[in-house]
Structure formats: structure tokens, C-alpha cells
Enzyme design. Structure first.
Site, PDB file in Angstrom:
ATOM      1  N   ASN A 250      -6.871  11.683  -2.779  1.00 59.77           N
ATOM      2  CA  ASN A 250      -7.538  11.204  -1.561  1.00 59.77           C
ATOM      3  C   ASN A 250      -8.708  12.109  -1.195  1.00 59.77           C
ATOM      4  O   ASN A 250      -8.735  13.282  -1.560  1.00 59.77           O
ATOM      5  CB  ASN A 250      -6.533  11.163  -0.388  1.00 59.77           C
ATOM      6  CG  ASN A 250      -5.385  10.213  -0.674  1.00 59.77           C
ATOM      7  OD1 ASN A 250      -5.494   9.321  -1.509  1.00 59.77           O
ATOM      8  ND2 ASN A 250      -4.271  10.416   0.008  1.00 59.77           N
TER       9      ASN A 250
ATOM     10  N   ASP B  66      -9.841  12.090   2.110  1.00 56.85           N
ATOM     11  CA  ASP B  66      -9.910  12.025   3.584  1.00 56.85           C
ATOM     12  C   ASP B  66      -9.567  13.335   4.284  1.00 56.85           C
ATOM     13  O   ASP B  66      -9.766  13.485   5.477  1.00 56.85           O
ATOM     14  CB  ASP B  66      -8.992  10.891   4.107  1.00 56.85           C
ATOM     15  CG  ASP B  66      -7.529  11.058   3.655  1.00 56.85           C
ATOM     16  OD1 ASP B  66      -6.854  10.029   3.423  1.00 56.85           O
ATOM     17  OD2 ASP B  66      -7.065  12.206   3.510  1.00 56.85           O
TER      18      ASP B  66
ATOM     19  N   HIS C 145     -10.465  14.294  -6.431  1.00 58.21           N
ATOM     20  CA  HIS C 145     -11.620  13.387  -6.331  1.00 58.21           C
ATOM     21  C   HIS C 145     -12.613  13.842  -5.272  1.00 58.21           C
ATOM     22  O   HIS C 145     -13.433  13.052  -4.818  1.00 58.21           O
ATOM     23  CB  HIS C 145     -11.137  11.956  -6.044  1.00 58.21           C
ATOM     24  CG  HIS C 145     -10.381  11.386  -7.197  1.00 58.21           C
ATOM     25  ND1 HIS C 145      -9.526  10.308  -7.095  1.00 58.21           N
ATOM     26  CD2 HIS C 145     -10.328  11.755  -8.502  1.00 58.21           C
ATOM     27  CE1 HIS C 145      -9.002  10.045  -8.280  1.00 58.21           C
ATOM     28  NE2 HIS C 145      -9.466  10.913  -9.147  1.00 58.21           N
TER      29      HIS C 145
ATOM     30  N   CYS D 215     -34.362  21.605  -0.236  1.00 58.41           N
ATOM     31  CA  CYS D 215     -35.428  21.171  -1.175  1.00 58.41           C
ATOM     32  C   CYS D 215     -35.914  19.759  -0.868  1.00 58.41           C
ATOM     33  O   CYS D 215     -36.810  19.249  -1.552  1.00 58.41           O
ATOM     34  CB  CYS D 215     -34.909  21.243  -2.612  1.00 58.41           C
ATOM     35  SG  CYS D 215     -33.737  19.931  -3.010  1.00 58.41           S
TER      36      CYS D 215
ATOM     37  N   GLY E  57       2.660   7.464  -3.067  1.00 59.82           N
ATOM     38  CA  GLY E  57       1.589   6.551  -2.660  1.00 59.82           C
ATOM     39  C   GLY E  57       0.423   6.448  -3.608  1.00 59.82           C
ATOM     40  O   GLY E  57      -0.727   6.378  -3.173  1.00 59.82           O
TER      41      GLY E  57
ATOM     42  N   ASN F 259       7.051   4.715  -3.300  1.00 59.56           N
ATOM     43  CA  ASN F 259       6.022   3.681  -3.269  1.00 59.56           C
ATOM     44  C   ASN F 259       6.711   2.341  -2.973  1.00 59.56           C
ATOM     45  O   ASN F 259       7.685   1.997  -3.641  1.00 59.56           O
ATOM     46  CB  ASN F 259       5.317   3.612  -4.636  1.00 59.56           C
ATOM     47  CG  ASN F 259       4.035   2.802  -4.565  1.00 59.56           C
ATOM     48  OD1 ASN F 259       3.958   1.791  -3.867  1.00 59.56           O
ATOM     49  ND2 ASN F 259       3.010   3.249  -5.249  1.00 59.56           N
ATOM     50  N   PRO F 260       6.184   1.563  -2.000  1.00 59.27           N
ATOM     51  CA  PRO F 260       6.831   0.264  -1.710  1.00 59.27           C
ATOM     52  C   PRO F 260       6.743  -0.689  -2.909  1.00 59.27           C
ATOM     53  O   PRO F 260       7.484  -1.651  -3.000  1.00 59.27           O
ATOM     54  CB  PRO F 260       6.040  -0.287  -0.524  1.00 59.27           C
ATOM     55  CG  PRO F 260       5.189   0.814  -0.018  1.00 59.27           C
ATOM     56  CD  PRO F 260       5.063   1.821  -1.096  1.00 59.27           C
ATOM     57  N   GLU F 261       5.765  -0.397  -3.813  1.00 60.32           N
ATOM     58  CA  GLU F 261       5.617  -1.274  -4.990  1.00 60.32           C
ATOM     59  C   GLU F 261       5.953  -0.499  -6.267  1.00 60.32           C
ATOM     60  O   GLU F 261       5.842   0.714  -6.311  1.00 60.32           O
ATOM     61  CB  GLU F 261       4.162  -1.764  -5.097  1.00 60.32           C
ATOM     62  CG  GLU F 261       3.538  -2.080  -3.774  1.00 60.32           C
ATOM     63  CD  GLU F 261       2.816  -3.433  -3.770  1.00 60.32           C
ATOM     64  OE1 GLU F 261       2.830  -4.082  -2.718  1.00 60.32           O
ATOM     65  OE2 GLU F 261       2.277  -3.795  -4.824  1.00 60.32           O
TER      66      GLU F 261
ATOM     67  N   ALA G 132       6.065   5.927   2.567  1.00 61.56           N
ATOM     68  CA  ALA G 132       6.104   7.399   2.562  1.00 61.56           C
ATOM     69  C   ALA G 132       6.667   7.964   3.856  1.00 61.56           C
ATOM     70  O   ALA G 132       7.514   8.872   3.834  1.00 61.56           O
ATOM     71  CB  ALA G 132       4.695   7.929   2.327  1.00 61.56           C
TER      72      ALA G 132
HETATM   73  P1  OAD Z   1      -4.439   2.736  -4.749  1.00 61.87           P
HETATM   74  O1  OAD Z   1      -5.040   1.990  -3.608  1.00 61.87           O
HETATM   75  O2  OAD Z   1      -4.766   2.357  -6.159  1.00 61.87           O
HETATM   76  O3  OAD Z   1      -2.828   2.710  -4.633  1.00 61.87           O
HETATM   77  C1  OAD Z   1      -2.225   2.976  -3.400  1.00 61.87           C
HETATM   78  C2  OAD Z   1      -0.717   2.922  -3.638  1.00 61.87           C
HETATM   79  O4  OAD Z   1      -0.080   3.236  -2.408  1.00 61.87           O
HETATM   80  C3  OAD Z   1      -0.220   1.537  -4.058  1.00 61.87           C
HETATM   81  O5  OAD Z   1       0.601   1.688  -5.203  1.00 61.87           O
HETATM   82  C4  OAD Z   1       0.599   1.054  -2.850  1.00 61.87           C
HETATM   83  O6  OAD Z   1       1.742   0.319  -3.249  1.00 61.87           O
HETATM   84  C5  OAD Z   1       1.020   2.376  -2.240  1.00 61.87           C
HETATM   85  N1  OAD Z   1       1.287   2.316  -0.791  1.00 61.87           N
HETATM   86  C6  OAD Z   1       0.768   1.474   0.130  1.00 61.87           C
HETATM   87  N2  OAD Z   1       1.272   1.764   1.363  1.00 61.87           N
HETATM   88  C7  OAD Z   1       2.114   2.825   1.196  1.00 61.87           C
HETATM   89  C8  OAD Z   1       2.934   3.586   2.079  1.00 61.87           C
HETATM   90  N3  OAD Z   1       2.997   3.313   3.398  1.00 61.87           N
HETATM   91  N4  OAD Z   1       3.682   4.610   1.552  1.00 61.87           N
HETATM   92  C9  OAD Z   1       3.641   4.881   0.223  1.00 61.87           C
HETATM   93  N5  OAD Z   1       2.875   4.199  -0.678  1.00 61.87           N
HETATM   94  C10 OAD Z   1       2.133   3.182  -0.176  1.00 61.87           C
HETATM   95  O7  OAD Z   1      -4.810   4.262  -4.474  1.00 61.87           O
HETATM   96  P2  OAD Z   1      -4.671   5.462  -5.487  1.00 61.87           P
HETATM   97  O8  OAD Z   1      -3.480   5.334  -6.363  1.00 61.87           O
HETATM   98  O9  OAD Z   1      -4.810   6.708  -4.690  1.00 61.87           O
HETATM   99  O10 OAD Z   1     -10.524   6.921  -7.224  1.00 61.87           O
HETATM  100  O11 OAD Z   1      -5.988   5.281  -6.390  1.00 61.87           O
HETATM  101  C11 OAD Z   1      -6.358   6.333  -7.232  1.00 61.87           C
HETATM  102  C12 OAD Z   1      -7.860   6.385  -7.267  1.00 61.87           C
HETATM  103  O12 OAD Z   1      -8.380   5.069  -7.568  1.00 61.87           O
HETATM  104  C13 OAD Z   1      -8.507   6.727  -5.940  1.00 61.87           C
HETATM  105  O13 OAD Z   1      -8.574   8.109  -5.742  1.00 61.87           O
HETATM  106  C14 OAD Z   1      -9.887   6.169  -6.163  1.00 61.87           C
HETATM  107  C15 OAD Z   1      -9.465   4.818  -6.642  1.00 61.87           C
HETATM  108  O14 OAD Z   1     -10.466   4.182  -7.301  1.00 61.87           O
HETATM  109  C16 OAD Z   1     -11.845   7.308  -7.021  1.00 61.87           C
HETATM  110  O15 OAD Z   1     -12.401   7.061  -5.983  1.00 61.87           O
HETATM  111  C17 OAD Z   1     -12.453   8.021  -8.166  1.00 61.87           C
HETATM  112 ZN    ZN Z   2     -31.578  20.673  -2.560  1.00 61.26          ZN
END
Ligand code: OAD
Ligand code: ZN
Length: 247
Positions: A102, A104, A119, A150, A187, A213-215, A231
Site C-alpha cells: 500500500n 497510503d 510500492h 531545477c 488483504g 482475506n474474505p476471498e 482483516a
Molecule cells: P487488490 O485490490 O488487488 O486486492 C485487495 C484484496 O483485499 C482482495 O483480495 C480482497 O478480497 C481483499 N479485501 C477486501 N476487503 C478486505 C478486508 N476488509 N479485509 C481483508 N481483505 C480484504 O490489492 P493488492 O493485492 O494490494 O500495485 O494489489 C497489489 C498491487 O496491485 C497494488 O499495490 C497495486 C495494484 O496494482 C501498484 O500500484 C504497483
Molecule cells: Zn529537480
């Protein structure tokens, strides 16, 4: 109500080195999602068409407008209980390495001391000509922002599709995954590599690997325990059980 098998809790309590890998799902309960809630016209946009070096080269203003919308969304969000329990774990266990995909920085706001940001971060900006990278939290009025040293373009300090991960952070993450006693995955859809490959080493070594993970994800079948829930509620219950057993 989530319940943890006794042997999992016992193995967790005996663990010295814990690694946690988080993805966007840990911030979902803070209202942060990749596109929803950013404002209607952003919902149609595709991150693959915005978070890339080509998109930025072609239209830095639009890319920055998307990032500034996400910066404002994050600025008005709060860390949730899941972030807070992960920060508490750094007090409870002797050695916790938090690795996040993340951008954020809600982990830091919840008290996590030194997450590895694979990231990058929404709050970092970087000069395209290499004057350096720095944190900038205030609202960026004139987009795209210019380097004060610059005059070149500033870019968001995040990793875009097709770019490599920060070398130092990745090396630290890989080493921690190799050496850990327990690995907690929270997550993440486990689709984006190389981050999604981090649990492979502890899994191969028969270490305790838990997914929340819910999925279902590509990792769900190979981990010790895959908990199909959110989570916040799972981590709250994990803290309750660990505190009771660990006291
Ligand atoms: P995703 O959006 O691909 O996946 C989010 C995951 O969180 C999913 O598997 C959901 O099922 C799960 N989820 C949703 N709500 C939840 C909750 N309340 N508690 C627990 N899990 C929950 O996000 P990432 O896996 O982080 O890359 O994606 C990885 C990277 O792909 C990101 O960092 C970004 C994206 O493209 C870049 O920006 C380079
Ligand atoms: Zn500069």
C-alpha cells in the site's frame, strides 16, 4: 465469530520473527479502495492506464489529478483496527517486519514503526531529473508540480507498472521472509509479483503461514490457515487470544 485452532495460536506464541505482508484489503475498512469513492469520473479510469511511466510522459497533469484525488482521500481517512493490531504486534512480539504494497501510509499513522513500502508512498514526490525525493503532504494546487531545485516535473513517489521495486526494501523483505518463523498475509489478491512470491520460502520450509482475506487467492490452498473474513474482525480476535494466552 472467528476462531483460531489451538495449535496455530501455540505456534504463533512460540514465534520470534514474524513477517506481515499487507495489501489494499487492510485499508478497505478505512474507506480506501483503489477507485471507488474517488469521484465519479475516476471510477471509469483504469489504473493500468494511469499508474505507468508512459501515461505520465503523455499526460502528467491527468496522472497527477488522479494521484492528488487519492492523496486527499487518504488524508481524510483514518487507520482502522486492523492497522492498529498490526502496530500492537510490534510491541507484543520481539521481531516483526511489516511489508506493505500500500502507498497510503496508514500503517505509520496507526503506529507501525518502519514498514517496508514495496510500492512507495502517495506522500512522496520525486524530481524526474533526479534532484531527490521528499515527503510532501500539503494539497498540490498547480498540477503537475515542478521541482523547486531545477524546475523539472515532479512525479509521485510510487512504483508504477513496469517499474522495479525499491532495491533496498525488496532485499530486506526477501531476507525477512527467508528467516521468519511465522508469516501473516492480510488483504492482498496475491496477483502482483514479486510481492506475491514472498510467502513461498516460509511455506516451503513448513513455517506457520496464515492468510486473512474474505476471498480466495492463489495462495489460499498452500498456506497453513486461510481465514475467509475481513482483516478488522480477525485481527481483533487474534489480539484477544494472543493477549489471553500470552499473559
Ligand atoms: P487488490 O485490490 O488487488 O486486492 C485487495 C484484496 O483485499 C482482495 O483480495 C480482497 O478480497 C481483499 N479485501 C477486501 N476487503 C478486505 C478486508 N476488509 N479485509 C481483508 N481483505 C480484504 O490489492 P493488492 O493485492 O494490494 O500495485 O494489489 C497489489 C498491487 O496491485 C497494488 O499495490 C497495486 C495494484 O496494482 C501498484 O500500484 C504497483
Ligand atoms: Zn529537480
Amino acid at each position: 465469530m472467528v476462531s483460531f485452532p489451538q495449535d496455530v495460536i501455540q505456534r504463533f506464541l512460540k514465534s520470534e520473527k514474524i513477517v506481515v505482508l499487507t495489501g489494499a484489503g487492510i485499508s478497505a475498512e478505512s474507506g480506501i479502495s483503489t477507485l471507488q469513492g474517488l469521484g465519479s469520473h475516476w471510477e471509469k479510469m483504469d489504473p493500468m492506464k494511469l499508474a505507468t511511466p508512459d501515461a505520465f510522459a503523455q499526460d502528467p497533469k491527468t496522472v497527477w489529478e488522479w494521484y492528488e484525488a487519492r492523496r486527499r482521500q487518504v488524508a481524510s481517512a483514518e487507520p482502522n483496527e486492523g492497522h492498529e493490531v498490526l502496530a500492537w504486534m510490534e510491541e507484543f512480539f520481539p521481531d516483526v517486519t511489516l511489508i506493505t504494497q500500500n502507498v497510503d501510509r496508514l500503517h505509520q499513522r496507526a503506529g507501525s514503526r518502519n514498514p517496508i513500502e514495496l510500492h512507495g508512498s502517495l506522500w512522496m514526490v520525486r524530481c524526474v531529473k533526479g534532484c531527490g525525493e521528499w515527503e510532501d503532504r500539503h494539497e498540490l494546487m498547480n498540477l503537475p508540480p515542478k521541482c523547486p531545485h531545477c524546475g523539472s516535473l515532479l512525479r509521485p513517489g510510487v512504483v508504477w507498472f513496469g517499474e522495479g521495486l525499491p532495491e533496498e526494501g525488496w532485499a530486506k523483505a526477501e531476507k525477512a521472509a527467508q528467516e521468519c518463523d511465522a508469516f501473516l498475509i492480510v488483504g492482498t489478491s496475491a496477483l502482483v509479483h514479486p510481492a506475491a512470491a514472498l510467502p513461498e520460502a516460509p511455506t516451503r520450509k513448513g513455517k506457520l503461514v496464515i492468510e486473512i482475506n474474505p476471498e480466495e487467492t492463489p495462495l489460499s490452498k498452500s498456506v497453513t490457515l486461510s481465514i475467509r473474513a475481513k482483516a478488522g474482525e480477525v485481527l481483533r480476535e487474534l489480539r484477544n487470544v494472543l493477549e489471553k494466552k500470552g499473559s
